[in-house]
Motif scaffolding. Sequence first.
Motif, PDB file in Angstrom:
ATOM      1  N   TYR A   1     -27.834 -35.442   2.810  1.00  0.00           N
ATOM      2  CA  TYR A   1     -27.215 -35.250   1.491  1.00  0.00           C
ATOM      3  C   TYR A   1     -28.168 -35.695   0.384  1.00  0.00           C
ATOM      4  CZ  TYR A   1     -22.690 -33.597   2.993  1.00  0.00           C
ATOM      5  OH  TYR A   1     -21.685 -32.809   3.511  1.00  0.00           O
ATOM      6  N   ALA A   2     -28.900 -36.785   0.599  1.00  0.00           N
ATOM      7  CA  ALA A   2     -29.888 -37.220  -0.395  1.00  0.00           C
ATOM      8  C   ALA A   2     -30.993 -36.185  -0.542  1.00  0.00           C
ATOM      9  CB  ALA A   2     -30.474 -38.577   0.009  1.00  0.00           C
TER      10      ALA A   2
ATOM     11  N   TRP B   1     -36.403 -26.361  -6.936  1.00  0.00           N
ATOM     12  CA  TRP B   1     -36.388 -27.816  -7.020  1.00  0.00           C
ATOM     13  C   TRP B   1     -37.692 -28.281  -7.647  1.00  0.00           C
ATOM     14  CZ3 TRP B   1     -36.067 -25.000  -2.501  1.00  0.00           C
ATOM     15  CH2 TRP B   1     -37.243 -24.903  -1.753  1.00  0.00           C
TER      16      TRP B   1
ATOM     17  N   LYS C   1     -27.561 -31.150 -10.277  1.00  0.00           N
ATOM     18  CA  LYS C   1     -26.235 -31.776 -10.352  1.00  0.00           C
ATOM     19  C   LYS C   1     -25.134 -30.769 -10.642  1.00  0.00           C
ATOM     20  CE  LYS C   1     -27.727 -36.340 -11.803  1.00  0.00           C
ATOM     21  NZ  LYS C   1     -27.717 -37.371 -12.846  1.00  0.00           N
TER      22      LYS C   1
ATOM     23  N   ARG D   1     -23.754 -29.109  -7.420  1.00  0.00           N
ATOM     24  CA  ARG D   1     -23.378 -29.917  -6.246  1.00  0.00           C
ATOM     25  C   ARG D   1     -21.895 -29.892  -5.936  1.00  0.00           C
ATOM     26  NH1 ARG D   1     -27.298 -34.893  -7.811  1.00  0.00           N
ATOM     27  NH2 ARG D   1     -29.215 -33.666  -7.729  1.00  0.00           N
TER      28      ARG D   1
ATOM     29  N   LYS E   1     -29.721 -33.241  -2.494  1.00  0.00           N
ATOM     30  CA  LYS E   1     -29.594 -33.544  -3.923  1.00  0.00           C
ATOM     31  C   LYS E   1     -30.906 -33.327  -4.665  1.00  0.00           C
ATOM     32  CE  LYS E   1     -25.746 -36.772  -3.773  1.00  0.00           C
ATOM     33  NZ  LYS E   1     -25.318 -38.172  -3.972  1.00  0.00           N
TER      34      LYS E   1
ATOM     35  N   PHE F   1     -23.200 -26.379  -1.509  1.00  0.00           N
ATOM     36  CA  PHE F   1     -23.996 -27.603  -1.429  1.00  0.00           C
ATOM     37  C   PHE F   1     -23.850 -28.265  -0.060  1.00  0.00           C
ATOM     38  CE2 PHE F   1     -24.394 -32.235  -1.854  1.00  0.00           C
ATOM     39  CZ  PHE F   1     -25.741 -32.300  -2.189  1.00  0.00           C
TER      40      PHE F   1
END
Length: 153
Positions: free
Chosen positions: A30-31, A121, A39, A42, A34, A47
């Motif tokens: 999950y980290a 990203w 955000k 999510r 992210k 997600f």
Amino acid sequence: MLVDAIYGAALLASLLWFSAGLRYFGFQHYAAAKVMVPKSARSSPVFDSMAAGVRFLGGFNGAFALLCICLFALLVSGSPHFTSISERAVVLLAIAAAHLSQFIGNVPILRNGERQGERYWPVMSGPMRFIFFMDAAQFALAGAAIVALLVAG
């Protein structure tokens, strides 16, 4: 023997890096997700799918970590297995390809301007920057070890 030390150093460095990849992508999925998902996106059910999919990276890293620990154990135990220059070069070539594939995957993202709204990203900030440069360094180390083996052989 210097060649054994270079081979061992490349295996140990890859073992540590692939183990970190297993931990981050496999157990902190999950980290990791992210970092890749902004955000604003999510809360989407996609997600959770992304986070679950990131675990595959952990699995691949774990398999390569296992390979490296087995080969390193053979080296330090004095085993007669995987002692020839050609065997070691082939193993390091596969390891170098794994590192390069993880580096290369970020190059188009970086070239296209990294995060764009909710797409892609950031490659040059946060954890991905470290990952990007470490994958390149690990590829270079494994490649240098291959060259050293072939020159010595």
